[in-house]
Design a protein around this motif. Structure first.
Motif, mmCIF file in Angstrom:
data_model
loop_
_atom_site.group_PDB
_atom_site.id
_atom_site.type_symbol
_atom_site.label_atom_id
_atom_site.label_comp_id
_atom_site.label_asym_id
_atom_site.label_seq_id
_atom_site.Cartn_x
_atom_site.Cartn_y
_atom_site.Cartn_z
ATOM 1 N N GLY A 234 0.770 -1.232 0.000
ATOM 2 C CA GLY A 234 0.000 0.000 0.000
ATOM 3 C C GLY A 234 0.801 1.281 0.000
ATOM 4 O O GLY A 234 0.223 2.366 -0.069
ATOM 5 N N ASN A 235 2.137 1.178 0.090
ATOM 6 C CA ASN A 235 2.995 2.368 0.118
ATOM 7 C C ASN A 235 3.933 2.388 -1.085
ATOM 8 O O ASN A 235 4.326 1.340 -1.597
ATOM 9 N N LEU A 236 4.300 3.584 -1.512
ATOM 10 C CA LEU A 236 5.325 3.760 -2.536
ATOM 11 C C LEU A 236 6.666 3.864 -1.823
ATOM 12 O O LEU A 236 6.871 4.760 -1.002
ATOM 13 N N VAL A 237 7.585 2.926 -2.116
ATOM 14 C CA VAL A 237 8.851 2.891 -1.373
ATOM 15 C C VAL A 237 10.022 3.452 -2.172
ATOM 16 O O VAL A 237 11.042 3.821 -1.602
ATOM 17 N N GLU A 238 9.891 3.519 -3.504
ATOM 18 C CA GLU A 238 10.979 4.076 -4.321
ATOM 19 C C GLU A 238 10.417 4.550 -5.655
ATOM 20 O O GLU A 238 9.488 3.961 -6.207
ATOM 21 N N LEU A 239 11.011 5.631 -6.184
ATOM 22 C CA LEU A 239 10.590 6.197 -7.461
ATOM 23 C C LEU A 239 11.804 6.826 -8.120
ATOM 24 O O LEU A 239 12.492 7.657 -7.523
ATOM 25 N N ALA A 240 12.087 6.399 -9.368
ATOM 26 C CA ALA A 240 13.263 6.923 -10.064
ATOM 27 C C ALA A 240 13.131 6.674 -11.557
ATOM 28 O O ALA A 240 12.232 5.943 -12.005
ATOM 29 N N GLU A 241 14.025 7.274 -12.333
ATOM 30 C CA GLU A 241 14.077 6.977 -13.755
ATOM 31 C C GLU A 241 14.426 5.510 -13.948
ATOM 32 O O GLU A 241 15.135 4.908 -13.123
ATOM 33 N N SER A 242 13.947 4.931 -15.027
ATOM 34 C CA SER A 242 14.043 3.494 -15.257
ATOM 35 C C SER A 242 15.474 2.974 -15.136
ATOM 36 O O SER A 242 15.761 2.051 -14.369
ATOM 37 N N VAL A 243 16.395 3.565 -15.885
ATOM 38 C CA VAL A 243 17.790 3.088 -15.879
ATOM 39 C C VAL A 243 18.404 3.283 -14.502
ATOM 40 O O VAL A 243 19.104 2.398 -13.984
ATOM 41 N N GLU A 244 18.153 4.415 -13.880
ATOM 42 C CA GLU A 244 18.687 4.716 -12.551
ATOM 43 C C GLU A 244 18.212 3.689 -11.527
ATOM 44 O O GLU A 244 18.993 3.205 -10.697
ATOM 45 N N LEU A 245 16.938 3.341 -11.572
ATOM 46 C CA LEU A 245 16.385 2.392 -10.606
ATOM 47 C C LEU A 245 17.023 1.019 -10.754
ATOM 48 O O LEU A 245 17.349 0.360 -9.763
ATOM 49 N N TYR A 246 17.214 0.573 -11.981
ATOM 50 C CA TYR A 246 17.771 -0.761 -12.207
ATOM 51 C C TYR A 246 19.266 -0.827 -11.930
ATOM 52 O O TYR A 246 19.764 -1.869 -11.493
ATOM 53 N N LYS A 310 9.337 8.564 5.252
ATOM 54 C CA LYS A 310 8.672 9.354 4.218
ATOM 55 C C LYS A 310 9.480 9.300 2.927
ATOM 56 O O LYS A 310 10.694 9.133 2.943
ATOM 57 N N LEU A 311 8.782 9.440 1.811
ATOM 58 C CA LEU A 311 9.435 9.423 0.509
ATOM 59 C C LEU A 311 10.244 10.706 0.351
ATOM 60 O O LEU A 311 9.689 11.805 0.367
ATOM 61 N N LYS A 312 11.578 10.571 0.220
ATOM 62 C CA LYS A 312 12.462 11.731 0.126
ATOM 63 C C LYS A 312 13.334 11.618 -1.122
ATOM 64 O O LYS A 312 13.685 10.521 -1.556
ATOM 65 N N GLU A 313 13.693 12.779 -1.676
ATOM 66 C CA GLU A 313 14.574 12.815 -2.850
ATOM 67 C C GLU A 313 16.022 12.711 -2.370
ATOM 68 O O GLU A 313 16.566 13.649 -1.793
ATOM 69 N N ILE A 314 16.646 11.564 -2.614
ATOM 70 C CA ILE A 314 18.017 11.312 -2.161
ATOM 71 C C ILE A 314 19.026 11.767 -3.208
ATOM 72 O O ILE A 314 20.073 12.317 -2.894
ATOM 73 N N LYS A 315 18.704 11.512 -4.468
ATOM 74 C CA LYS A 315 19.488 11.985 -5.611
ATOM 75 C C LYS A 315 18.524 12.686 -6.556
ATOM 76 O O LYS A 315 17.314 12.480 -6.451
ATOM 77 N N HIS A 318 15.460 10.854 -7.829
ATOM 78 C CA HIS A 318 15.434 9.511 -7.229
ATOM 79 C C HIS A 318 14.922 9.627 -5.791
ATOM 80 O O HIS A 318 15.595 10.171 -4.916
ATOM 81 N N PHE A 319 13.718 9.104 -5.572
ATOM 82 C CA PHE A 319 13.053 9.195 -4.274
ATOM 83 C C PHE A 319 13.023 7.826 -3.612
ATOM 84 O O PHE A 319 12.824 6.799 -4.281
ATOM 85 N N VAL A 320 13.185 7.805 -2.283
ATOM 86 C CA VAL A 320 13.106 6.541 -1.551
ATOM 87 C C VAL A 320 12.530 6.802 -0.153
ATOM 88 O O VAL A 320 12.742 7.860 0.432
ATOM 89 N N ALA A 321 11.761 5.824 0.355
ATOM 90 C CA ALA A 321 11.205 5.893 1.710
ATOM 91 C C ALA A 321 11.915 4.841 2.544
ATOM 92 O O ALA A 321 11.490 3.683 2.592
#
Length: 326
Positions: A234-246, A310-315, A318-321
């Protein structure tokens, strides 16, 4: 033809989801299927949404398009708050946002011909009548790789891949700007999956469409998505551009998911470390305190049980909780 909804904010995002919640009452309990999800989708991009079965990704899509009424939060489409749309504006929203469903066998009415299935939206929005309506249906069939002879047939006369193409034609019939594709290839043979994904990409280039692509096939999501969001319970734990995430996953759950993707080179596969998560996914009726992933996380710390990250922009972008990055 009706006017399009205007973007009142004039920003780059066609869709903004803020602290979205969808809870279901089951018996005496509450299932928190979606519990505070926030993300935005840029016009013309594909945002992939991935996670294990039951993580809430399909519920997120269905709540955005108003098949489910949100429990809380905001959904903003082209600068318009969806819950405030009424009358002509609500009808226009229903035209500009469409959905492709997961099961091509259950999503088509078996009593309707293909022409009636595709033409239903055309009729509701008064886009064409008579000969022009049929010409439009024929053109849509050809657009998705079928032909006009298929128009008078019924769904049971088609294969799974062909039925999904009919579902895509139905979504395109009202000329939408935004399409939610809810696991559109999961029920199809592998040989057909690539054809449907390539079709979606071609249509995006041709018509300037924006996609929310929901799936659990991580390699396919990488192929089609510009950015990817990872959901867990139920939570979003990470969000980033496709290549960056992989290439540089930050959340332990994302790392575990990516380690499970089969690699074509057996030598690399043998040397790669597979991350095996212990235990089962907790019940959404009684999720763990703090970070919901902590009960399975190999890097869990005492604070993970106390405070929800909380979901934060680390780079940049690139966001991560995760408390590892506080």
């Amino acid at each position: 033809m009706a006017d399009k909804l205007t973007n009142q904010n004039n920003n780059e995002y066609i869709l903004e989801v803020k602290d979205l919640k969808k809870h279901f009452h089951v018996g005496k309990g509450i299932v928190k299927a979606v519990d505070g999800v926030t993300f935005s989708v840029k016009k013309g991009e594909t945002l992939g949404l991935v996670g294990e079965s039951g993580c809430g990704k399909s519920t997120t899509g269905r709540t955005i398009i108003q098949l489910y009424e949100p429990t809380g939060g905001e959904i903003i489409f082209k600068g318009n708050k969806i819950e405030k749309l009424k009358g002509k504006k609500l009808k226009q929203f229903n035209r500009e946002m469409q959905m492709i469903f997961q099961d091509p066998y259950a999503s088509l009415n078996p009593r309707m011909t293909v022409a009636d299935i595709i033409g239903e939206g055309i009729d509701i929005h008064n886009l064409a009548t008579g000969k022009e309506r049929m010409e439009r249906i024929y053109h849509l069939l050809e657009t998705v790789g079928l032909n006009k002879e298929h128009a008078n047939r019924f769904p049971h006369e088609f294969s799974g891949g062909q039925r999904q193409r009919i579902g895509i034609a139905r979504a395109l019939a009202v000329e939408p700007d935004f399409i939610i594709a809810d696991e559109p290839i999961s029920a199809l043979d592998v040989s057909i999956q690539a054809q449907v994904v390539n079709l979606l990409q071609d249509l995006q280039k041709e018509k300037g469409l924006t996609y929310l692509f929901i799936a659990h096939d991580l390699s396919m999501v990488k192929h089609i998505s510009d950015r990817i969001g990872v959901m867990y319970l139920g939570n979003l734990v990470e969000l980033a551009e496709s290549v960056e995430l992989y290439e540089s996953p930050l959340h332990p759950y994302t790392e575990a998911l990516l380690s499970a993707i089969p690699l074509p080179d057996p030598k690399v596969e043998r040397t790669r470390e597979r991350i095996i998560l212990e235990g089962d996914v907790p019940s959404p009726m009684n999720p763990p305190s703090g970070c919901r992933f902590r009960t399975r996380c190999p890097k869990a710390m005492p604070e993970c049980a106390i405070e929800t990250p909380k979901l934060k922009e680390i780079k940049p972008g690139h966001f991560v909780a995760c408390h590892l990055y506080n």
